[in-house]
Design a protein around this motif. Structure first.
Motif, PDB file in Angstrom:
ATOM      1  N   ARG A 118     -33.375   0.497  -3.163  1.00  0.00           N
ATOM      2  CA  ARG A 118     -32.528  -0.226  -4.123  1.00  0.00           C
ATOM      3  C   ARG A 118     -33.174  -0.078  -5.487  1.00  0.00           C
ATOM      4  O   ARG A 118     -34.324  -0.479  -5.679  1.00  0.00           O
ATOM      5  CB  ARG A 118     -32.472  -1.719  -3.792  1.00  0.00           C
ATOM      6  N   GLY A 149     -30.332   5.328   2.366  1.00  0.00           N
ATOM      7  CA  GLY A 149     -31.163   5.819   3.465  1.00  0.00           C
ATOM      8  C   GLY A 149     -30.828   7.261   3.742  1.00  0.00           C
ATOM      9  O   GLY A 149     -29.712   7.706   3.479  1.00  0.00           O
ATOM     10  N   ARG A 168     -35.607   4.962   3.234  1.00  0.00           N
ATOM     11  CA  ARG A 168     -35.066   3.761   3.865  1.00  0.00           C
ATOM     12  C   ARG A 168     -34.867   2.675   2.805  1.00  0.00           C
ATOM     13  O   ARG A 168     -35.773   2.359   2.039  1.00  0.00           O
ATOM     14  CB  ARG A 168     -36.028   3.241   4.945  1.00  0.00           C
ATOM     15  N   ASP A 169     -33.658   2.159   2.793  1.00  0.00           N
ATOM     16  CA  ASP A 169     -33.330   0.977   1.996  1.00  0.00           C
ATOM     17  C   ASP A 169     -33.834   1.059   0.540  1.00  0.00           C
ATOM     18  O   ASP A 169     -34.554   0.190   0.074  1.00  0.00           O
ATOM     19  CB  ASP A 169     -33.916  -0.278   2.681  1.00  0.00           C
ATOM     20  N   SER A 220     -26.941   6.817   4.499  1.00  0.00           N
ATOM     21  CA  SER A 220     -26.405   5.457   4.400  1.00  0.00           C
ATOM     22  C   SER A 220     -26.590   4.946   2.981  1.00  0.00           C
ATOM     23  O   SER A 220     -27.353   5.511   2.205  1.00  0.00           O
ATOM     24  CB  SER A 220     -27.094   4.516   5.395  1.00  0.00           C
ATOM     25  N   GLY A 221     -25.867   3.868   2.655  1.00  0.00           N
ATOM     26  CA  GLY A 221     -25.977   3.290   1.322  1.00  0.00           C
ATOM     27  C   GLY A 221     -25.078   4.001   0.316  1.00  0.00           C
ATOM     28  O   GLY A 221     -24.237   4.812   0.694  1.00  0.00           O
ATOM     29  N   ARG A 271     -40.109   4.396   1.220  1.00  0.00           N
ATOM     30  CA  ARG A 271     -39.561   3.125   0.731  1.00  0.00           C
ATOM     31  C   ARG A 271     -40.142   2.830  -0.639  1.00  0.00           C
ATOM     32  O   ARG A 271     -41.166   3.405  -1.017  1.00  0.00           O
ATOM     33  CB  ARG A 271     -39.975   1.967   1.647  1.00  0.00           C
ATOM     34  N   ASP A 290     -28.085   1.743  -3.950  1.00  0.00           N
ATOM     35  CA  ASP A 290     -27.979   0.545  -3.133  1.00  0.00           C
ATOM     36  C   ASP A 290     -28.193   0.880  -1.663  1.00  0.00           C
ATOM     37  O   ASP A 290     -27.392   1.579  -1.064  1.00  0.00           O
ATOM     38  CB  ASP A 290     -26.615  -0.114  -3.363  1.00  0.00           C
ATOM     39  N   GLN A 291     -29.276   0.371  -1.117  1.00  0.00           N
ATOM     40  CA  GLN A 291     -29.621   0.538   0.302  1.00  0.00           C
ATOM     41  C   GLN A 291     -29.512   1.988   0.762  1.00  0.00           C
ATOM     42  O   GLN A 291     -28.992   2.277   1.835  1.00  0.00           O
ATOM     43  CB  GLN A 291     -28.706  -0.333   1.175  1.00  0.00           C
TER      44      GLN A 291
END
Lengths: 270, 272
Positions: free
Chosen positions: A28, A11, A25-26, A62-63, A220, A8-9
């Protein structure tokens, strides 16, 4: 089928001497148990990094990553990994190489000898258990590496361009072999979940239930393609127009549509 | 015998002859070189009439080597013990220090400059100090040899332990393997070729150290024989001791090379 991987998201940014690089990046992505997922994309799109983040080998910045209901913050022992080179230990016999995960995980390797032999038998290396790795061809070494990854029966198999260094014919053989082993270990119900990183679009389509197409800088997900080709797949699968269309569509996504020759919508062939 | 049919015996003989032939071809240049040097040496001595105390003939060197007037056995044992001791201290100490350096960055940063400093000291000049501290005997000679030989082992062990594929380390990470296990099962065996090639250097350094120690002060040993031969101008004796020293050195070197073939057969042939 329950979900085994939930990204989930996600990064990831890492620092180098000349500044910071955004590798992911991001991201999902949700993977169901027993699914075969191919990750395809150009060099530097972060597909190998994504594999390692999923296994907890590299920290994300992140995420969140959840595997089998558990949030991943350090290496999880539920994965088997196969790398581009076989990375067999040159001082050990093939059998002892396959037994390495048991030793590293603090288990008694004697209890796994029979399983190791069965796995080697399954990939046609039954007569090579006592050989040293450099007595084997590249394809055979990679089969042994696959056995090593399967020894502790992990629910999740992460493969980082495992056949990238092999010649084309051996590579085709190994693709069929992998699908066979995937189907045979665990049976229809308990199939392993596989994340398979590759440069080759045809290989990605041939193997996978879904192909995750990635684009670079930052890495991505550009598209996720459901591959509707029936299983079991064989060399004939590659000769079908459907196979060609999937390959072309993914190529289009990666190159930004330059190769588009006709406007056949994908629904028409699925 | 029935099972030893003709074709089989022929093949067997063929393979035996082949390996003998291979050995001969492999060693032929070296053997020829040795014989050539001996012949020229003998000719030079006899035709030019060189006196024995300047350059003894090969024959008189062999006579001196086997002479019963000198207790060769005792001298060889003393020097051999010093060489072996020097080698073992350098090997064990060097591998331990190298492993410590690779184990922890902090230890590496603390230890390396000091080791480099120690290595720049002229070891021959330290020899009299060792005699002052430890007295006469084999032990100070061992230490001098160890001091000369241990540095390459430290460096090669540290380098060998860190020269490793990231993927190979990922194997350990995947299973959360403890650091010591990754060292024991992956890093250390992976460093065998590096460590063993340093040990070959150390084998010769141990010989140098042991002899230097005996030169400085000793009452027995092959270095002592050379020193005493000087005062009596007994040059054949000095030559004889030299040959015995090189035989000891070759034996140690051969043992390390054999160990290397057993422990790291995959690396054999890479350095040639």
């Amino acid at each position: 089928m329950k979900n085994i991987i939930e990204l989930d998201q996600v990064g990831m940014v890492y620092e180098t001497g000349s500044g910071s690089v955004e590798a992911l990046r991001d991201i999902r992505l949700t993977v169901r148990e027993g699914e075969f997922i191919s990750l395809v994309g150009p060099s530097g799109c972060g597909k190998s990094t994504l594999l390692r983040v999923t296994a907890g080998l590299r920290p994300m910045t992140s995420g969140s990553v959840v595997v089998d209901g558990v949030s991943v913050t350090k290496p999880i022992q539920k994965v088997g990994m196969v790398f581009q080179s076989a990375v067999l230990l040159k001082w050990r016999s093939i059998l002892d190489n396959v037994l390495l995960p048991a030793e590293l995980a603090g288990l008694n390797p004697r209890k796994y000898r029979d399983r190791a032999r069965e796995l080697l038998e399954l990939v046609g290396l039954g007569d090579f258990t006592r050989k040293s790795p450099n007595e084997l061809s590249g394809g055979m070494q990679q089969r042994a590496a696959l056995c090593r990854a399967l020894l502790l029966d992990p629910p999740l198999l992460l493969m980082d361009e495992p056949f990238g260094a092999l010649d084309a014919m051996t590579r085709d053989d190994m693709n069929l072999e992998l699908l066979r082993v995937w189907g045979e270990t665990g049976g229809q119900e308990g199939r392993k979940t596989i994340l398979f990183v590759t440069h080759s679009i045809p290989e990605a389509v041939f193997l996978a239930d879904r192909v995750v197409v990635m684009s670079p800088r930052p890495g991505r997900i550009a598209e996720i393609v459901d591959v509707g080709l029936p299983r079991p797949r064989s060399m004939e699968t590659r000769a079908t127009p459907e196979f060609g269309q999937y390959t072309l569509d993914i190529y289009d996504t990666l190159t930004g549509g330059q190769a588009k020759s006709d406007e056949t919508p994908r629904q028409a062939i699925a | 015998m029935a099972f030893l049919d003709d074709a089989f015996t022929k093949r067997l003989w063929g393979s035996v002859l082949n390996s003998v032939k291979r050995l001969l071809i492999e060693w032929f240049p070296a053997i020829l070189m040795f014989i050539g040097v001996l012949v020229i040496w003998q000719l030079a001595v006899s035709t030019l009439g060189i006196r024995e105390y300047l350059l003894p003939s090969p024959g008189s060197v062999v006579d001196a080597m086997l002479s019963s007037e000198i207790p060769w056995g005792k001298h060889i044992l003393v020097t051999g013990t010093a060489i072996l001791g020097a080698f073992l201290i350098a090997a064990v100490g060097g591998i331990l220090l190298g492993t410590l350096t690779a184990w922890s960055n902090m230890v590496g940063r603390a230890l390396m400059p000091f080791l480099v400093f120690v290595n720049t000291l002229p070891k021959v000049a330290v020899a009299p100090l060792f005699l002052l501290w430890f007295g006469y005997g084999i032990f100070p000679n061992m230490l001098i040899g160890a001091l000369i030989g241990f540095f390459p082992v430290v460096i090669n062990t540290a380098v060998g332990l860190s020269q490793i594929d990231d993927e190979m380390l990922d194997l350990g990470r995947v299973f959360n393997a403890p650091k010591w296990k990754v060292f024991a099962k992956i890093r250390i065996p992976n460093a065998y070729p590096y460590i063993l090639s340093a040990l070959k250097v150390t084998a010769t350094a141990a010989v140098v150290g042991a002899i230097v120690g005996e030169f400085v002060a000793s009452q027995s040993g092959l270095g002592y024989v050379i020193i005493t031969s000087q005062s009596s101008l007994n040059t054949p004796l000095a030559f004889g001791a030299l040959v015995w020293i090189s035989i000891l050195g070759l034996a140690l070197y051969g043992a390390v090379a054999a160990l290397s073939r057993v422990l790291a057969p995959w690396a054999e042939g890479q350095e040639n």
